[in-house]
Scaffold this active site. Structure first.
Site, PDB file in Angstrom:
ATOM      1  N   GLY A 133       0.823  -1.203   0.000  1.00  0.00           N
ATOM      2  CA  GLY A 133       0.000   0.000   0.000  1.00  0.00           C
ATOM      3  C   GLY A 133       0.856   1.252   0.000  1.00  0.00           C
TER       4      GLY A 133
ATOM      5  N   GLY B 111      -0.490   4.346   0.084  1.00  0.00           N
ATOM      6  CA  GLY B 111      -1.346   5.463   0.509  1.00  0.00           C
ATOM      7  C   GLY B 111      -0.637   6.243   1.606  1.00  0.00           C
ATOM      8  N   PHE B 112      -1.430   6.893   2.471  1.00  0.00           N
ATOM      9  CA  PHE B 112      -0.827   7.740   3.508  1.00  0.00           C
ATOM     10  C   PHE B 112       0.048   6.936   4.467  1.00  0.00           C
ATOM     11  CE2 PHE B 112      -4.415  10.426   2.220  1.00  0.00           C
ATOM     12  CZ  PHE B 112      -3.744  11.618   2.022  1.00  0.00           C
ATOM     13  N   GLY B 113      -0.448   5.760   4.898  1.00  0.00           N
ATOM     14  CA  GLY B 113       0.289   4.963   5.872  1.00  0.00           C
ATOM     15  C   GLY B 113       1.534   4.334   5.264  1.00  0.00           C
TER      16      GLY B 113
ATOM     17  N   VAL C  27      -1.651  -7.577  -3.963  1.00  0.00           N
ATOM     18  CA  VAL C  27      -1.403  -8.628  -2.977  1.00  0.00           C
ATOM     19  C   VAL C  27      -2.722  -9.315  -2.659  1.00  0.00           C
ATOM     20  CG1 VAL C  27      -0.759  -9.005  -0.552  1.00  0.00           C
ATOM     21  CG2 VAL C  27       0.667  -7.576  -2.024  1.00  0.00           C
TER      22      VAL C  27
ATOM     23  N   GLU D 114     -19.021  17.484   1.697  1.00  0.00           N
ATOM     24  CA  GLU D 114     -18.109  18.235   0.820  1.00  0.00           C
ATOM     25  C   GLU D 114     -18.552  18.105  -0.633  1.00  0.00           C
ATOM     26  OE1 GLU D 114     -14.159  16.846   1.926  1.00  0.00           O
ATOM     27  OE2 GLU D 114     -13.993  18.483   3.373  1.00  0.00           O
TER      28      GLU D 114
ATOM     29  N   ALA E 132      -6.470  10.432   7.535  1.00  0.00           N
ATOM     30  CA  ALA E 132      -5.117  10.441   6.975  1.00  0.00           C
ATOM     31  C   ALA E 132      -4.047  10.616   8.060  1.00  0.00           C
ATOM     32  CB  ALA E 132      -5.016  11.559   5.941  1.00  0.00           C
ATOM     33  N   GLN E 133      -4.314  11.473   9.058  1.00  0.00           N
ATOM     34  CA  GLN E 133      -3.307  11.738  10.100  1.00  0.00           C
ATOM     35  C   GLN E 133      -2.964  10.477  10.886  1.00  0.00           C
ATOM     36  OE1 GLN E 133      -1.164  13.879  11.234  1.00  0.00           O
ATOM     37  NE2 GLN E 133      -1.569  15.210   9.502  1.00  0.00           N
TER      38      GLN E 133
HETATM   39  C1  LIG Z   1     -13.430  10.619  -0.415  1.00  0.00           C
HETATM   40  C2  LIG Z   1     -12.582  10.602   0.828  1.00  0.00           C
HETATM   41  C3  LIG Z   1     -12.352  11.785   1.525  1.00  0.00           C
HETATM   42  C4  LIG Z   1     -11.549  11.779   2.664  1.00  0.00           C
HETATM   43  N1  LIG Z   1     -11.326  12.964   3.323  1.00  0.00           N
HETATM   44  C5  LIG Z   1     -10.481  12.983   4.366  1.00  0.00           C
HETATM   45  C6  LIG Z   1     -10.153  14.202   5.013  1.00  0.00           C
HETATM   46  O1  LIG Z   1     -10.638  15.257   4.617  1.00  0.00           O
HETATM   47  N2  LIG Z   1      -9.282  14.160   6.047  1.00  0.00           N
HETATM   48  C7  LIG Z   1      -8.726  12.976   6.487  1.00  0.00           C
HETATM   49  O2  LIG Z   1      -7.915  12.984   7.414  1.00  0.00           O
HETATM   50  N3  LIG Z   1      -9.031  11.821   5.922  1.00  0.00           N
HETATM   51  C8  LIG Z   1      -9.894  11.777   4.869  1.00  0.00           C
HETATM   52  N4  LIG Z   1     -10.198  10.587   4.264  1.00  0.00           N
HETATM   53  C9  LIG Z   1      -9.664   9.345   4.851  1.00  0.00           C
HETATM   54  C10 LIG Z   1      -8.222   9.144   4.452  1.00  0.00           C
HETATM   55  O3  LIG Z   1      -8.045   9.320   3.078  1.00  0.00           O
HETATM   56  C11 LIG Z   1      -7.824   7.739   4.875  1.00  0.00           C
HETATM   57  O4  LIG Z   1      -7.968   7.642   6.270  1.00  0.00           O
HETATM   58  C12 LIG Z   1      -6.390   7.440   4.488  1.00  0.00           C
HETATM   59  O5  LIG Z   1      -6.245   7.441   3.093  1.00  0.00           O
HETATM   60  C13 LIG Z   1      -5.957   6.090   5.060  1.00  0.00           C
HETATM   61  O6  LIG Z   1      -4.637   5.842   4.655  1.00  0.00           O
HETATM   62  P1  LIG Z   1      -4.168   4.345   4.410  1.00  0.00           P
HETATM   63  O7  LIG Z   1      -2.721   4.418   4.121  1.00  0.00           O
HETATM   64  O8  LIG Z   1      -4.655   3.477   5.503  1.00  0.00           O
HETATM   65  O9  LIG Z   1      -4.971   3.885   3.117  1.00  0.00           O
HETATM   66  P2  LIG Z   1      -5.006   4.517   1.673  1.00  0.00           P
HETATM   67  O10 LIG Z   1      -4.522   5.907   1.666  1.00  0.00           O
HETATM   68  O11 LIG Z   1      -6.371   4.230   1.178  1.00  0.00           O
HETATM   69  O12 LIG Z   1      -3.962   3.636   0.859  1.00  0.00           O
HETATM   70  C14 LIG Z   1      -4.157   2.277   0.638  1.00  0.00           C
HETATM   71  C15 LIG Z   1      -3.266   1.867  -0.529  1.00  0.00           C
HETATM   72  O13 LIG Z   1      -3.221   0.467  -0.595  1.00  0.00           O
HETATM   73  C16 LIG Z   1      -3.349   0.047  -1.934  1.00  0.00           C
HETATM   74  N5  LIG Z   1      -3.917  -1.300  -1.887  1.00  0.00           N
HETATM   75  C17 LIG Z   1      -5.096  -1.678  -1.351  1.00  0.00           C
HETATM   76  N6  LIG Z   1      -5.264  -2.996  -1.458  1.00  0.00           N
HETATM   77  C18 LIG Z   1      -4.150  -3.473  -2.069  1.00  0.00           C
HETATM   78  C19 LIG Z   1      -3.739  -4.772  -2.459  1.00  0.00           C
HETATM   79  N7  LIG Z   1      -4.495  -5.841  -2.230  1.00  0.00           N
HETATM   80  N8  LIG Z   1      -2.550  -4.911  -3.090  1.00  0.00           N
HETATM   81  C20 LIG Z   1      -1.768  -3.818  -3.339  1.00  0.00           C
HETATM   82  N9  LIG Z   1      -2.118  -2.568  -2.980  1.00  0.00           N
HETATM   83  C21 LIG Z   1      -3.293  -2.396  -2.350  1.00  0.00           C
HETATM   84  C22 LIG Z   1      -4.270   1.076  -2.549  1.00  0.00           C
HETATM   85  O14 LIG Z   1      -4.114   1.114  -3.958  1.00  0.00           O
HETATM   86  C23 LIG Z   1      -3.809   2.350  -1.863  1.00  0.00           C
HETATM   87  O15 LIG Z   1      -2.782   3.005  -2.587  1.00  0.00           O
HETATM   88  C24 LIG Z   1     -10.995  10.567   3.130  1.00  0.00           C
HETATM   89  C25 LIG Z   1     -11.231   9.379   2.430  1.00  0.00           C
HETATM   90  C26 LIG Z   1     -12.015   9.400   1.280  1.00  0.00           C
HETATM   91  C27 LIG Z   1     -12.249   8.116   0.527  1.00  0.00           C
END
Ligand SMILES: Cc1cc2nc3c(=O)[nH]c(=O)nc-3n(C[C@H](O)[C@H](O)[C@H](O)COP(=O)(O)OP(=O)(O)OC[C@H]3O[C@@H](n4cnc5c(N)ncnc54)[C@H](O)[C@@H]3O)c2cc1C
Length: 438
Positions: A10, A12-14, A78, A174, A318-319
């Site tokens: 992943g 994403g943010f984490g 994965v 939003e 995200a935080q």
């Molecule tokens: C529309 C929307 C608006 C939001 N607004 C806010 C906001 O204003 N403020 C805020 O703090 N939070 C907001 N959030 C929440 C925030 O985006 C999430 O909490 C944050 O993205 C979580 O980070 P993460 O790393 O856990 O997951 P993500 O950022 O979702 O990253 C997950 C990553 O894993 C990858 N992945 C998933 N499954 C697999 C797999 N099987 N194999 C390989 N790769 C995989 C995905 O492609 C992705 O890149 C919002 C979310 C959404 C959907």
């Protein structure tokens, strides 16, 4: 001796925060993501409502990590983890179920939509989680205006211009606010047979207030603002049905070609891969050092993890994901270089914000509660700051200023596939070649 291998699933943010925290670690870091980009999900609704282009909220992961020599980025999906053999199972378009060994594993696979047991709604009410979702929603919204303009029967215009958003959390609020501004200002002079401003925007939620995580007074302020923008807010009503003709809310049918799901989220199947304890929502229960019980080498962070702090589960924002990703990366670094273990993870809440239309936001941070223009300026500054690269910060800033001053939007293209002959299946081509040769 070969270096230990850290696999991060992943980007994403984490996952990205974990990778960055490992930049100086004597380790082989492999980041696997099924998309090639890091997505700034908080601004997805702006792509869906034509304010920003997809490339303004997403950046190729390998370009973000290009200077991090110990890190390799793999585009792959994965589908499982073999905890005993310490391997993840990954596939790409070329190779299926390839096992990749790890010494440390960070799962940061985020969340997807939950239709609360009504998966049949998905076909008619797409969600908003990925860049593809946002583009599909934008296509759908713009297409509705095109259909209405082409429709000669004015009696049908109303139904075509009904937009329904299900879920009045931050995303729904939003999105509703941005859609209201879009139809009432940006589109107002573009059509001849229809008046885009007459579009009906309905925001539905089973809960009794919008923006559930915010205080009651901010929630009321947001609702008042939405209503001033002409959004019909329907609270305390369940969605009975969603089909091709529209939506049934508390027994009343609202005809609509454009229903968008902005409600529940379901975590990724990481809990199933690991076969470990999950919470009621399906998120992996982790310990204070973010590892899975019994497996000090497996970390789960962000939306797919469940951790309580002060008696409450940490929110899926995200935080939390960034702070957890950074902590996991630093802890792994410490273990590899032989540093003592850090203190247990503790989330520092910097506050929550949601924007409602133009120049208005609500902000809550501890005891501070603000709504209005000042909150909107803070929202804009914070969001710019957290975009992945300085070029994105600059282009988004310029686009916002342009849109604020002129009302004009960044991307109003309907992008569809049409015209090309569908590709012939390979087997068919082989048969033809064989028969030509016989
Ligand atoms: C529309 C929307 C608006 C939001 N607004 C806010 C906001 O204003 N403020 C805020 O703090 N939070 C907001 N959030 C929440 C925030 O985006 C999430 O909490 C944050 O993205 C979580 O980070 P993460 O790393 O856990 O997951 P993500 O950022 O979702 O990253 C997950 C990553 O894993 C990858 N992945 C998933 N499954 C697999 C797999 N099987 N194999 C390989 N790769 C995989 C995905 O492609 C992705 O890149 C919002 C979310 C959404 C959907």
């Amino acid at each position: 001796m070969s270096q230990p291998r850290v696999i991060i699933v992943g980007g994403g943010f984490g996952g990205l925060a974990a990778a960055k925290a490992l930049r100086k670690t004597p380790a082989q870091v492999i980041l696997i993501d099924r998309t090639n980009h890091h997505l700034f999900q908080p601004l997805l609704y702006q792509v869906a409502t034509s304010a920003l282009t997809p490339s303004q909220i997403a950046t190729p992961i390998r370009s973000i990590l290009r200077n991090q020599k110990n890190t390799t980025v793999i585009l792959g999906e994965v589908s499982g983890v073999d905890k005993d053999q310490k391997r993840v199972i990954a596939s790409d378009s070329d190779r299926q179920n390839v096992p990749i060994s790890y010494d440390y594993l960070v799962l940061a696979t985020g969340a997807s939509h939950s239709y609360f047991g009504h998966n049949e709604f998905a076909e008619y009410a797409p969600g908003l989680k990925s860049l593809a979702d946002a583009e599909a929603a934008r296509n759908k919204i713009l297409q509705a205006f095109e259909l209405a303009e082409a429709e000669e029967d004015p009696g049908r215009h109303r139904d075509l211009l009904n937009f329904v958003l299900v879920g009045a959390g931050p995303t729904g609020v939003e999105m509703a606010g941005a859609l209201a501004i879009f139809v009432r200002s940006t589109l107002k002079s573009d059509f001849r047979r229809i008046d885009p401003a007459s579009a009906r925007i309905v925001l539905v939620d089973l809960g009794t207030r919008v923006l559930g995580p915010f205080s009651e007074s901010l929630s009321k302020a947001a609702k008042r603002r939405l209503e001033r923008l002409g959004v019909e807010v329907r609270l305390g009503h369940s969605v009975d049905q969603i089909d091709a003709g529209g939506i049934v809310v508390a027994g009343e049918r609202i005809a609509s070609k454009t229903v968008i799901w902005t409600a529940g989220v379901a975590p990724s199947p990481a809990g199933k891969w690991l076969n470990v304890e999950v919470d009621r929502a399906g998120r992996v229960r982790i310990q204070k050092d973010l590892t899975v019980p019994g497996h000090p080498e497996i970390f789960v962070v962000g939306d797919t993890a469940s951790l309580d702090q002060d008696g409450k589960p940490l929110p899926g924002v995200a935080q939390v994901a960034m702070q957890q990703g950074r902590y996991a990366g630093k802890l792994i670094h410490g273990r590899i270089v032989g540093n003592p273990p850090p203190r247990p993870f503790s989330y520092f809440d910097k506050g929550t914000m949601a924007v409602v239309g133009k120049g208005f936001a609500v902000l809550q941070s501890g005891k501070i509660q603000v709504s209005g223009f000042a909150a909107w300026l803070t929202w804009a500054a914070v969001h710019l700051q957290f975009l992945a690269t300085s070029s994105l910060r600059l282009t988004v800033f310029l686009q916002w200023v342009w849109t604020y001053v002129t009302g004009q939007r960044g991307d109003r293209l309907i992008v569809n596939h049409y015209g090309a002959e569908p590709a012939k299946p390979a087997a068919d081509a082989t048969i033809k070649r064989a028969s030509a040769g016989s």
